[in-house]
Write an enzyme that holds these catalytic residues in place. Structure first.
Site, PDB file in Angstrom:
ATOM      1  N   ALA A 131       6.571  -2.173  -4.680  1.00 17.14           N
ATOM      2  CA  ALA A 131       6.503  -1.326  -3.506  1.00 17.14           C
ATOM      3  C   ALA A 131       5.717  -0.158  -3.288  1.00 17.14           C
ATOM      4  CB  ALA A 131       8.282  -0.904  -3.132  1.00 17.14           C
ATOM      5  N   HIS A 132       5.671   0.518  -2.134  1.00 19.46           N
ATOM      6  CA  HIS A 132       4.746   1.309  -1.942  1.00 19.46           C
ATOM      7  C   HIS A 132       4.696   2.716  -3.068  1.00 19.46           C
ATOM      8  CE1 HIS A 132       7.650   4.214   0.051  1.00 19.46           C
ATOM      9  NE2 HIS A 132       8.051   3.182   0.101  1.00 19.46           N
ATOM     10  N   ASN A 133       3.679   3.197  -3.634  1.00 20.86           N
ATOM     11  CA  ASN A 133       3.353   4.370  -4.224  1.00 20.86           C
ATOM     12  C   ASN A 133       4.185   4.013  -5.992  1.00 20.86           C
ATOM     13  OD1 ASN A 133       3.856   5.791  -1.644  1.00 20.86           O
ATOM     14  ND2 ASN A 133       2.335   6.856  -2.873  1.00 20.86           N
ATOM     15  N   ARG A 157       0.971  -1.092   0.025  1.00 18.91           N
ATOM     16  CA  ARG A 157      -0.033   0.033  -0.126  1.00 18.91           C
ATOM     17  C   ARG A 157       0.858   1.234   0.162  1.00 18.91           C
ATOM     18  NH1 ARG A 157      -3.597  -1.431   3.262  1.00 18.91           N
ATOM     19  NH2 ARG A 157      -4.893   0.661   3.300  1.00 18.91           N
ATOM     20  N   SER A 198       7.712   4.373  -5.462  1.00 19.65           N
ATOM     21  CA  SER A 198       7.731   5.532  -6.172  1.00 19.65           C
ATOM     22  C   SER A 198       8.353   5.423  -7.599  1.00 19.65           C
ATOM     23  CB  SER A 198       8.420   6.844  -5.553  1.00 19.65           C
ATOM     24  OG  SER A 198       7.452   6.855  -4.115  1.00 19.65           O
TER      25      SER A 198
END
Length: 349
Positions: free
Chosen positions: A236-238, A215, A256
């Site tokens: 991974a996140h974003n 998330r 990201s």
């Protein structure tokens, strides 16, 4: 079920070369196929097997010929194989029902046409839409949404508030929405940064077994429409993965990083965080990507470089011992020549 080659060709938009009334009852690989079977050749390197296969017919490309062999010529034999497999071996439709042995929290919404097996947990405020199928052991967190006709195989976990679109397939063990790996002062305080974002998976995505999608810290980790992800991938996140991209097994994508549309990542590729990978870019297997990749470019190697440069570099590797020996000989000869030249200068003085 049996169909004539003429019926098969009409279904696929292909052309029969040979006996269009030959009956086909099954689809098999080219080495196993026998009378009554149809097989396929999608790669030119296997065309010699047209001479030895015992199949009654073969799916081939438009320009392929094999005298005496029944052929169905199509634009794309592999795509045609997919349609033919769906025709001969259709998926069994689930019977809509919610098992009394499922745990459904008060306030969850489950469409009447959904199928919920024993051992499923659906949290408060979650919504399971029409035609969705949840197999045993599936966990749906609070306020999560599972879209129409999506299939979640055993032991899939969808954490709170995550959004799953329509016709999504999540294979066994997929985890959607676990916390992103965010810690302040890593290696010292390891202070956990709360991950309050979500994961959004758009329509027609398929995700392989034991893949994990974290998330977002804030906002969303976003898997866009039509993306296909293999087994054992870490996202991974974003991270944002653009439409129709392909992610092969054991890829790791750090936080990201943004992938454009139709990007292809080969197996075991590793991408550091905060990168931009352009539309239609390709990353070779086991590549280490440490910088942005331009649209429509192909990179390979670790650290990555243009694919053709990497091919030239790799062609030298087997010759390195020989090249080292040659270089040592050249250095010794140079030392001798330098010594002779120094002696010559001394004599001239």
């Amino acid at each position: 079920m049996k169909k004539t080659l003429n019926e098969i060709a009409s279904f696929l938009g292909g052309t029969v070369v040979g006996d269009d009334q030959a009956l086909i009852g099954s689809v098999r690989g080219i080495d196993e196929a026998g009378p009554g079977d149809i097989t396929f050749v999608a790669n030119a390197q296997y065309e010699q097997k047209l001479l030895t296969t015992k199949a009654s017919a073969v799916l081939v490309s438009r320009d392929t010929e094999s005298p005496g062999r029944n052929l169905v010529q199509v634009d794309d034999p592999y795509a045609a194989l997919g349609r033919l497999l769906a025709l001969f071996y259709p998926e069994e439709k689930e019977i809509p029902a919610v098992s009394g042995r499922a745990m459904i929290e008060e306030g969850a919404e489950i469409a009447p046409s959904a199928t919920v097996y024993p051992g499923v947990y659906v949290g408060r405020g979650a919504r399971i839409e029409a035609g969705a199928v949840l197999y045993p052991g599936v966990f749906i967190g609070r306020e999560a949404v599972i879209g129409e006709d999506s299939v979640l195989y055993p032991n899939v976990c969808v954490y709170r508030r995550c959004l799953i679109g329509r016709r999504v397939i999540l294979h066994a063990g997929v985890v959607v929405g676990s916390d992103g790996f965010g810690f302040a002062n890593p290696g010292r305080d390891n202070l956990k940064i709360p991950q309050i974002g979500i994961v959004q998976i758009d329509d027609d995505v398929e995700i392989g077994s034991n893949t994990t999608i974290d998330r977002a810290t804030l906002g969303r980790t976003w898997i866009q429409r039509g993306v296909k992800i293999d087994n054992l991938v870490q996202i991974a996140h974003n991270v944002v993965i653009g439409e129709k991209s392909i992610i092969v097994s054991q890829v790791g994508i750090s936080g990201s990083t943004h992938l454009g549309q139709s990007v292809i990542l080969g197996g075991q590729a590793g991408l550091v965080g905060h990168l931009d990978i352009g539309d239609f870019a390709m990353v070779g297997a086991q590549s280490g990507v440490h910088e942005d990749v331009k649209a429509r470019s192909i990179v390979s190697g670790s650290p990555c470089m243009p694919h053709r440069t990497w091919l030239r570099a790799m062609s030298c590797v087997p010759r390195l011992p020989e090249m080292r020996t040659t270089l040592n000989h050249a250095l010794k000869r140079l030392e001798v020549l330098e010594g002779q030249f120094s002696e010559h200068l001394e004599k001239k003085k």
